[in-house]
Design a protein around this motif. Structure first.
Motif, PDB file in Angstrom:
ATOM      1  N   LYS A  14       0.828  -1.216   0.000  1.00 27.58           N
ATOM      2  CA  LYS A  14       0.000   0.000   0.000  1.00 27.58           C
ATOM      3  C   LYS A  14       0.862   1.265   0.000  1.00 27.58           C
ATOM      4  CE  LYS A  14      -4.260  -1.872   1.394  1.00 27.58           C
ATOM      5  NZ  LYS A  14      -4.598  -2.649   0.277  1.00 27.58           N
ATOM      6  N   LYS A  15       2.094   1.152   0.463  1.00 25.72           N
ATOM      7  CA  LYS A  15       3.017   2.293   0.458  1.00 25.72           C
ATOM      8  C   LYS A  15       3.657   2.492  -0.920  1.00 25.72           C
ATOM      9  CE  LYS A  15       4.193   1.931   5.315  1.00 25.72           C
ATOM     10  NZ  LYS A  15       5.254   1.807   6.307  1.00 25.72           N
ATOM     11  N   PHE A  16       3.529   1.496  -1.790  1.00 28.48           N
ATOM     12  CA  PHE A  16       4.119   1.539  -3.120  1.00 28.48           C
ATOM     13  C   PHE A  16       3.063   1.226  -4.179  1.00 28.48           C
ATOM     14  CE2 PHE A  16       7.351   0.166  -0.108  1.00 28.48           C
ATOM     15  CZ  PHE A  16       8.354   1.098  -0.340  1.00 28.48           C
ATOM     16  N   PRO A  17       2.030   2.071  -4.284  1.00 28.33           N
ATOM     17  CA  PRO A  17       0.910   1.734  -5.174  1.00 28.33           C
ATOM     18  C   PRO A  17       1.309   1.584  -6.640  1.00 28.33           C
ATOM     19  CG  PRO A  17       0.749   4.001  -4.448  1.00 28.33           C
ATOM     20  CD  PRO A  17       1.847   3.368  -3.650  1.00 28.33           C
ATOM     21  N   TYR A  18       2.320   2.303  -7.082  1.00 29.47           N
ATOM     22  CA  TYR A  18       2.724   2.213  -8.485  1.00 29.47           C
ATOM     23  C   TYR A  18       3.817   1.175  -8.716  1.00 29.47           C
ATOM     24  CZ  TYR A  18       0.039   6.467  -8.753  1.00 29.47           C
ATOM     25  OH  TYR A  18      -0.969   7.366  -8.667  1.00 29.47           O
ATOM     26  N   LEU A  19       4.619   0.916  -7.715  1.00 38.00           N
ATOM     27  CA  LEU A  19       5.755   0.013  -7.871  1.00 38.00           C
ATOM     28  C   LEU A  19       5.493  -1.400  -7.356  1.00 38.00           C
ATOM     29  CD1 LEU A  19       8.736   2.329  -6.862  1.00 38.00           C
ATOM     30  CD2 LEU A  19       8.060   1.616  -9.152  1.00 38.00           C
ATOM     31  N   SER A  20       4.335  -1.669  -6.809  1.00 34.81           N
ATOM     32  CA  SER A  20       4.109  -2.983  -6.207  1.00 34.81           C
ATOM     33  C   SER A  20       3.666  -4.055  -7.209  1.00 34.81           C
ATOM     34  CB  SER A  20       3.087  -2.890  -5.073  1.00 34.81           C
ATOM     35  OG  SER A  20       1.840  -2.457  -5.564  1.00 34.81           O
ATOM     36  N   GLY A  21       3.319  -3.676  -8.412  1.00 31.74           N
ATOM     37  CA  GLY A  21       2.930  -4.670  -9.418  1.00 31.74           C
ATOM     38  C   GLY A  21       4.144  -5.381  -9.999  1.00 31.74           C
ATOM     39  N   ASN A  22       3.915  -6.515 -10.639  1.00 31.96           N
ATOM     40  CA  ASN A  22       5.014  -7.302 -11.206  1.00 31.96           C
ATOM     41  C   ASN A  22       5.878  -6.514 -12.175  1.00 31.96           C
ATOM     42  OD1 ASN A  22       5.055  -9.793 -10.018  1.00 31.96           O
ATOM     43  ND2 ASN A  22       3.651 -10.720 -11.455  1.00 31.96           N
ATOM     44  N   MET A  23       5.250  -5.805 -13.097  1.00 24.62           N
ATOM     45  CA  MET A  23       6.013  -5.144 -14.143  1.00 24.62           C
ATOM     46  C   MET A  23       6.892  -4.024 -13.595  1.00 24.62           C
ATOM     47  SD  MET A  23       4.796  -3.681 -17.813  1.00 24.62           S
ATOM     48  CE  MET A  23       4.163  -2.113 -17.286  1.00 24.62           C
ATOM     49  N   LEU A  24       6.305  -3.068 -12.911  1.00 24.56           N
ATOM     50  CA  LEU A  24       7.092  -1.922 -12.443  1.00 24.56           C
ATOM     51  C   LEU A  24       8.033  -2.261 -11.301  1.00 24.56           C
ATOM     52  CD1 LEU A  24       4.650   1.086 -12.747  1.00 24.56           C
ATOM     53  CD2 LEU A  24       6.553   0.449 -14.220  1.00 24.56           C
ATOM     54  N   CYS A  25       7.640  -3.145 -10.423  1.00 27.99           N
ATOM     55  CA  CYS A  25       8.525  -3.527  -9.320  1.00 27.99           C
ATOM     56  C   CYS A  25       9.803  -4.155  -9.860  1.00 27.99           C
ATOM     57  CB  CYS A  25       7.818  -4.502  -8.379  1.00 27.99           C
ATOM     58  SG  CYS A  25       8.837  -5.009  -6.980  1.00 27.99           S
ATOM     59  N   ASN A  26       9.651  -5.070 -10.785  1.00 30.50           N
ATOM     60  CA  ASN A  26      10.823  -5.732 -11.330  1.00 30.50           C
ATOM     61  C   ASN A  26      11.644  -4.816 -12.218  1.00 30.50           C
ATOM     62  OD1 ASN A  26      11.046  -8.622 -10.441  1.00 30.50           O
ATOM     63  ND2 ASN A  26       8.873  -8.362 -10.808  1.00 30.50           N
ATOM     64  N   TYR A  27      10.985  -3.916 -12.949  1.00 32.01           N
ATOM     65  CA  TYR A  27      11.764  -2.965 -13.746  1.00 32.01           C
ATOM     66  C   TYR A  27      12.535  -2.025 -12.828  1.00 32.01           C
ATOM     67  CZ  TYR A  27      13.479   0.117 -17.225  1.00 32.01           C
ATOM     68  OH  TYR A  27      14.336   0.836 -18.011  1.00 32.01           O
ATOM     69  N   TRP A  28      11.938  -1.619 -11.738  1.00 29.81           N
ATOM     70  CA  TRP A  28      12.613  -0.742 -10.778  1.00 29.81           C
ATOM     71  C   TRP A  28      13.829  -1.456 -10.185  1.00 29.81           C
ATOM     72  CZ3 TRP A  28      12.953  -0.699  -5.259  1.00 29.81           C
ATOM     73  CH2 TRP A  28      13.390   0.496  -4.728  1.00 29.81           C
ATOM     74  N   LEU A  29      13.677  -2.720  -9.817  1.00 29.13           N
ATOM     75  CA  LEU A  29      14.811  -3.497  -9.301  1.00 29.13           C
ATOM     76  C   LEU A  29      15.889  -3.668 -10.370  1.00 29.13           C
ATOM     77  CD1 LEU A  29      12.830  -6.190  -7.315  1.00 29.13           C
ATOM     78  CD2 LEU A  29      14.269  -4.390  -6.340  1.00 29.13           C
ATOM     79  N   TYR A  30      15.463  -3.888 -11.600  1.00 31.62           N
ATOM     80  CA  TYR A  30      16.393  -3.993 -12.729  1.00 31.62           C
ATOM     81  C   TYR A  30      17.177  -2.692 -12.895  1.00 31.62           C
ATOM     82  CZ  TYR A  30      17.726  -3.825 -17.682  1.00 31.62           C
ATOM     83  OH  TYR A  30      18.398  -3.665 -18.861  1.00 31.62           O
ATOM     84  N   ALA A  31      16.480  -1.576 -12.866  1.00 34.43           N
ATOM     85  CA  ALA A  31      17.142  -0.276 -13.012  1.00 34.43           C
ATOM     86  C   ALA A  31      18.121  -0.031 -11.865  1.00 34.43           C
ATOM     87  CB  ALA A  31      16.097   0.844 -13.080  1.00 34.43           C
ATOM     88  N   LEU A  32      17.718  -0.360 -10.654  1.00 35.43           N
ATOM     89  CA  LEU A  32      18.631  -0.197  -9.514  1.00 35.43           C
ATOM     90  C   LEU A  32      19.893  -1.033  -9.679  1.00 35.43           C
ATOM     91  CD1 LEU A  32      16.331  -0.276  -6.345  1.00 35.43           C
ATOM     92  CD2 LEU A  32      17.506   1.690  -7.322  1.00 35.43           C
ATOM     93  N   SER A  33      19.730  -2.254 -10.144  1.00 34.82           N
ATOM     94  CA  SER A  33      20.884  -3.148 -10.253  1.00 34.82           C
ATOM     95  C   SER A  33      21.770  -2.829 -11.449  1.00 34.82           C
ATOM     96  CB  SER A  33      20.435  -4.604 -10.306  1.00 34.82           C
ATOM     97  OG  SER A  33      19.782  -4.879 -11.514  1.00 34.82           O
ATOM     98  N   ASN A  34      21.217  -2.209 -12.492  1.00 33.75           N
ATOM     99  CA  ASN A  34      22.001  -1.947 -13.699  1.00 33.75           C
ATOM    100  C   ASN A  34      22.484  -0.519 -13.865  1.00 33.75           C
ATOM    101  OD1 ASN A  34      22.227  -4.417 -15.378  1.00 33.75           O
ATOM    102  ND2 ASN A  34      20.032  -4.422 -15.024  1.00 33.75           N
ATOM    103  N   TYR A  35      21.764   0.438 -13.342  1.00 34.08           N
ATOM    104  CA  TYR A  35      22.098   1.832 -13.605  1.00 34.08           C
ATOM    105  C   TYR A  35      22.550   2.612 -12.379  1.00 34.08           C
ATOM    106  CZ  TYR A  35      19.695   0.631 -17.886  1.00 34.08           C
ATOM    107  OH  TYR A  35      19.310   0.011 -19.040  1.00 34.08           O
ATOM    108  N   ILE A  36      22.366   2.053 -11.212  1.00 31.84           N
ATOM    109  CA  ILE A  36      22.775   2.719  -9.971  1.00 31.84           C
ATOM    110  C   ILE A  36      23.654   1.740  -9.211  1.00 31.84           C
ATOM    111  CG2 ILE A  36      21.954   3.750  -7.822  1.00 31.84           C
ATOM    112  CD1 ILE A  36      19.342   4.390  -9.275  1.00 31.84           C
ATOM    113  N   ALA A  37      24.686   2.238  -8.618  1.00 29.36           N
ATOM    114  CA  ALA A  37      25.658   1.361  -7.936  1.00 29.36           C
ATOM    115  C   ALA A  37      25.135   0.896  -6.576  1.00 29.36           C
ATOM    116  CB  ALA A  37      26.985   2.076  -7.784  1.00 29.36           C
TER     117      ALA A  37
END
Length: 112
Positions: A14-37
């Motif tokens: 509920k604290k992550f209404p836009y990022l809690s779904g499969n698509m955006l949550c995993n893309y966000w994790l992907y971006a963190l792991s690939n584009y941010i140290a």
């Protein structure tokens, strides 16, 4: 990575209404792991993003059927299909994220 995904999708979704779904949550994790140290563990468990471009690419490659492509569970089918296909390889699903997305956005034209 698994703890972050669990927290965002289950424990505090509920604290992550836009990022809690499969698509955006995993893309966000992907971006963190690939584009941010940010050193995340278990990044091989990040699902491939199943947006409309990647779904079309999977269908074009014969990874999913037309019936599954038109299903309301298409994201789950795509995630599971790529996980299974790449299981015995050196690749993880997110390795294919950008090439497949670009290929689909170029209408599957051969790139020179």
């Amino acid at each position: 990575m698994n703890k972050i995904r669990y927290f965002m999708q289950k424990a505090a979704n509920k604290k992550f209404p836009y990022l809690s779904g499969n698509m955006l949550c995993n893309y966000w994790l992907y971006a963190l792991s690939n584009y941010i140290a940010i050193p995340l563990k278990n990044t091989n468990n990040i699902y491939i993003t199943a947006d409309k471009h990647l779904i079309k690419a999977r269908y074009k490659l014969g990874i999913i059927t037309k019936e599954r492509m038109e299903s309301s569970k298409v994201q789950t089918y795509v995630i599971n299909a790529w996980t299974k296909e790449l299981q015995s390889t050196e690749y993880v699903p997110t390795d294919l994220q950008n090439p497949l997305w670009l290929w689909s956005t170029k209408d599957f034209k051969t790139m020179n």
